[in-house]
Design an enzyme around this catalytic site. Sequence first.
Site, PDB file in Angstrom:
ATOM      1  N   THR A  11       0.810  -1.222   0.000  1.00  0.00           N
ATOM      2  CA  THR A  11       0.000   0.000   0.000  1.00  0.00           C
ATOM      3  C   THR A  11       0.843   1.272   0.000  1.00  0.00           C
ATOM      4  O   THR A  11       0.306   2.364  -0.164  1.00  0.00           O
ATOM      5  CB  THR A  11      -0.937   0.041   1.224  1.00  0.00           C
ATOM      6  OG1 THR A  11      -0.135  -0.036   2.411  1.00  0.00           O
ATOM      7  CG2 THR A  11      -1.923  -1.117   1.197  1.00  0.00           C
ATOM      8  N   ARG A 101      21.817  -4.133   3.826  1.00  0.00           N
ATOM      9  CA  ARG A 101      22.709  -3.687   2.743  1.00  0.00           C
ATOM     10  C   ARG A 101      24.185  -3.937   3.015  1.00  0.00           C
ATOM     11  O   ARG A 101      24.925  -4.314   2.116  1.00  0.00           O
ATOM     12  CB  ARG A 101      22.478  -2.196   2.463  1.00  0.00           C
ATOM     13  CG  ARG A 101      21.150  -1.903   1.801  1.00  0.00           C
ATOM     14  CD  ARG A 101      20.957  -0.407   1.623  1.00  0.00           C
ATOM     15  NE  ARG A 101      19.603  -0.108   1.180  1.00  0.00           N
ATOM     16  CZ  ARG A 101      19.006   1.054   1.342  1.00  0.00           C
ATOM     17  NH1 ARG A 101      19.661   2.035   1.948  1.00  0.00           N
ATOM     18  NH2 ARG A 101      17.776   1.244   0.901  1.00  0.00           N
ATOM     19  N   CYS A 132      18.262   4.855  -2.689  1.00  0.00           N
ATOM     20  CA  CYS A 132      17.814   5.431  -3.954  1.00  0.00           C
ATOM     21  C   CYS A 132      18.864   6.343  -4.585  1.00  0.00           C
ATOM     22  O   CYS A 132      19.090   6.295  -5.803  1.00  0.00           O
ATOM     23  CB  CYS A 132      16.503   6.187  -3.757  1.00  0.00           C
ATOM     24  SG  CYS A 132      16.495   7.297  -2.337  1.00  0.00           S
ATOM     25  N   HIS A 244      15.032  12.274  -7.954  1.00  0.00           N
ATOM     26  CA  HIS A 244      16.263  12.724  -7.316  1.00  0.00           C
ATOM     27  C   HIS A 244      17.244  13.228  -8.375  1.00  0.00           C
ATOM     28  O   HIS A 244      17.360  12.634  -9.459  1.00  0.00           O
ATOM     29  CB  HIS A 244      16.940  11.579  -6.565  1.00  0.00           C
ATOM     30  CG  HIS A 244      16.261  11.171  -5.290  1.00  0.00           C
ATOM     31  ND1 HIS A 244      15.149  11.803  -4.782  1.00  0.00           N
ATOM     32  CD2 HIS A 244      16.563  10.165  -4.417  1.00  0.00           C
ATOM     33  CE1 HIS A 244      14.796  11.214  -3.650  1.00  0.00           C
ATOM     34  NE2 HIS A 244      15.627  10.220  -3.403  1.00  0.00           N
TER      35      HIS A 244
END
Length: 342
Positions: A11, A101, A132, A244
């Site tokens: 969602t 990560r 990102c 970005h």
Amino acid sequence: MGYRVAVVGATGNVGREMLACLAEREFPADEVAAVASPRSQGVEVEFGETGTMLKCRNIEHFDFSGWDIALFAAGSGPAKEYAPKAAEAGCTVIDNSSLFRMDPDVPLIVPEVNPEAIDGYLAKNIIANPNCSTAQMVVALKPLHDAATIKRVVVSTYQSVSGAGKDGMDELFNQSRDIFVGDQAEAKKFTKQIAFNVIPHIDAFLDDGSTKEEWKMVVETKKILDPKIKLSATCVRVPVFVGHSEAINIEFENELSAEEAQNILREAPGIMLVDKREDGGYVTPVECVGDGATFISRVREDPTVENGLVLWCVSDNLRKGAALNAVQVAELLGRRHLQKAA
């Protein structure tokens, strides 16, 4: 036979984009499940623009057994609790949070940059998606690094509010509206007013004065691309809804002219070079929304250092910075390992 794919956090902004990317790219899925928090159970989300509606399932009761791939877009908290359970059930997790990560047993993958690293996923059955701002930058750096070996990078980012989720987008909208009608712009999600302003602060501050977002760019670039690269980042939140941007200054071991770099970037996977030295001959965030490419403009030589280049890099952070990269990782996983839909 196709795959059974679960999208966790369906969602949210990134979860919805994951569903859209799966549909647009015709990922070979026999079944797709929308999974979310208990409060979203039963909420319907569309599978891309197919008209097919998926009812969200409660993650607390979702059984990952028999599912092939789980795309996690729910944040570090749910990833910490449920990603290992999914992995242990035989479902390969591709996680968009920062949790895994830097785990040495978890590959951190950008398919255009380090596809071979995915082979290490079996250690934990988990694959990490990068930050990102890192994702789009390493797509741009990789072909140039192959050509001339990067020594040092200085990057300033101009990051949209969607990187902070729906609350960030709502705050920009509400503050802009309040200012137009003469009301006080109240900061809730961000530390200062974001409408008609820029904030040089993303994520928590560290002891050395940098922020965690800046630290992520450093360590993730080293893990994905090359541990020898020195990198300094300044990450700034700007009043843009999606997309970005980055101003990247690169110093190389070997000589590389702007023209040579343009030719390399023009042919590189995942990159769209738009670099006309004229009014409007470059890409801005509003033009990249909904596109999966990393756009490069303003390629020029830096006369202040030996073998230096400067470029402008723009990408849809919800796509290449998150959802699209995760789906591309799933495609890579299928080709190299699962081969269920071959």
